[in-house]
Design an enzyme around this catalytic site. Sequence first.
Site, PDB file in Angstrom:
ATOM      1  N   ARG A   1     -10.309 -11.765   1.545  1.00 56.39           N
ATOM      2  CA  ARG A   1     -11.146 -12.827   0.985  1.00 56.39           C
ATOM      3  C   ARG A   1     -10.482 -14.201   1.105  1.00 56.39           C
ATOM      4  O   ARG A   1     -11.163 -15.216   1.127  1.00 56.39           O
ATOM      5  CB  ARG A   1     -11.473 -12.506  -0.477  1.00 56.39           C
ATOM      6  CG  ARG A   1     -10.274 -12.461  -1.407  1.00 56.39           C
ATOM      7  CD  ARG A   1     -10.560 -11.712  -2.694  1.00 56.39           C
ATOM      8  NE  ARG A   1     -10.704 -10.280  -2.442  1.00 56.39           N
ATOM      9  CZ  ARG A   1     -10.940  -9.383  -3.405  1.00 56.39           C
ATOM     10  NH1 ARG A   1     -11.060  -9.773  -4.666  1.00 56.39           N
ATOM     11  NH2 ARG A   1     -11.049  -8.099  -3.108  1.00 56.39           N
TER      12      ARG A   1
ATOM     13  N   LYS B   1       0.830  -1.198   0.000  1.00 58.57           N
ATOM     14  CA  LYS B   1       0.000   0.000   0.000  1.00 58.57           C
ATOM     15  C   LYS B   1       0.868   1.252   0.000  1.00 58.57           C
ATOM     16  O   LYS B   1       1.999   1.238   0.503  1.00 58.57           O
ATOM     17  CB  LYS B   1      -0.870   0.045   1.270  1.00 58.57           C
ATOM     18  CG  LYS B   1      -1.948  -1.016   1.365  1.00 58.57           C
ATOM     19  CD  LYS B   1      -2.701  -0.855   2.687  1.00 58.57           C
ATOM     20  CE  LYS B   1      -3.765  -1.920   2.851  1.00 58.57           C
ATOM     21  NZ  LYS B   1      -4.882  -1.754   1.905  1.00 58.57           N
TER      22      LYS B   1
END
Length: 510
Positions: A362, A288
């Site tokens: 996920r 990030k």
Amino acid sequence: MSTYTLRNASPAKTRCDAVVVGVVQGGKGAKGGPLVALGGEEVAHAYGRTFRPLLASLGFTGKVGEVAKIPTAKQLTSPLLVVIGLGKVGEDGVLDPRVVRRAAGVAARSVSNAASVALALPADTPELVRAVTEGFVLGGYTYTAYKKKADDDKPRSPGEVVVLSPSARKKEHVQAFEDAQLVAEHVATTRDWVNTPPGDLTPPSFAAAVEAAVKDASKGRGAPKLTVTVRDERALAELGCGGILGVGGGSAAPPRLVEIGYAPRGAKTHLALVGKGITFDSGGLTIKPAASMNDMKSDMAGAAAVVQATLAIARLGLPIRVTAFAPMAENMVSGDSMRPGDVLTMYGGTTVEVTNTDAEGRLVLGDALVMATERQPDVILDVATLTGHMVVALGDKVAGVMGSQDVVDAVLAAAGTAGEEQWPMPIPEAMDERIHSSRVADLAQHDWVRWGGGLFAAAFLREFTGGLPWAHLDIAGPGYNSGGPYGHVTSGGTGFAVTTLVDYARALAG
């Protein structure tokens, strides 16, 4: 610690340091300005004809969240009157409990210097009693674990809080009052966990905190019976939980999977809860930008919410079986990090091609969802700070809900009574083609298409639900408040979804 009491008494004669009343906007053509709301009539009567002109002279209009503090000059027994705006009343003349809950939260931050407070907000129904109580408890929440002891002259919570209700002696009102305090306690603990610095809440320490919380909730006469199982990295390897291990492999703090069970006698419905527990998300090798990491300690908000909701359900004694799963990992960068292009074998055997290591939530949820299906629940809910796409779509105060239509509808109904903003989102058929686009594995974890990323993630999760009734709550926006407080929501961890899950369980239990 504040002590809460439900009482039927006159707000004009209460001996508390401050008394809080609500005021609604009079609407077009209303003469004399804003109107006092239900519960504050005796305060307005004590002032007589001067009450509305007084508010008008202060420029107070009654809009939502507006606050005025007025020294009473012995017009009331309390020395301070705090007036909170409630906005406009609906056409049916009934105030929305969500508005009252937020107003009570504003009130909590407006009376921090008072030793005792009386709340004369609308509270003539169990729903409004709950709203006032939850709102005030949560609106006054503070996180001070890492601060020096507060000086005596700094604001602090009132020692005594009196909720005034004309129906204070009715059983259903008392029950709502007590239940609201209990649920708010679990929301506050969720906030505590989310606000804890990530270096101090690694997967092992988070799992230990959950274990301690479960044991504490199980102590004492009449306490619910709860079970807790913590699976470490070795147990996860034996089970073949490739998603959790893949995400947690880059961290010096190994992953965990915590399972909590609550099975009261007579329970006829079984609810499974799954929460994303990424204790810090650097993005992994798909790292990030630095500014995007500031709030990534909050990436375990889903796990915190399902754990605390389970404990609240158990302590409320709801006749429903609950099995909760909290997969925990830290997504870090090292020589052991998973790589774009890796193929992970998930629990249950499905293979997944990794293309974006920053879409890690996920993966841990997939393992836990399959494990949840093995317990054969009637319905599965998962909660996760999953995608930035959902924040783009709905903003930072609204969660997206996707899944089986009847379950989604029930979740939205529960969110309405819980006072949490949630919105239905679709899982279009086109997403099925996208998640099966990998050339080397059963599923593609991510495809770098900008559009509909939150819907792609939901379609991916659906593959691990075994066709059972299911809904996915993407709380990426409202799970953490990086701005200033509003309503009953304070800065930092919000505890979002706890009350919705509890109300969903209430409805499911009948």
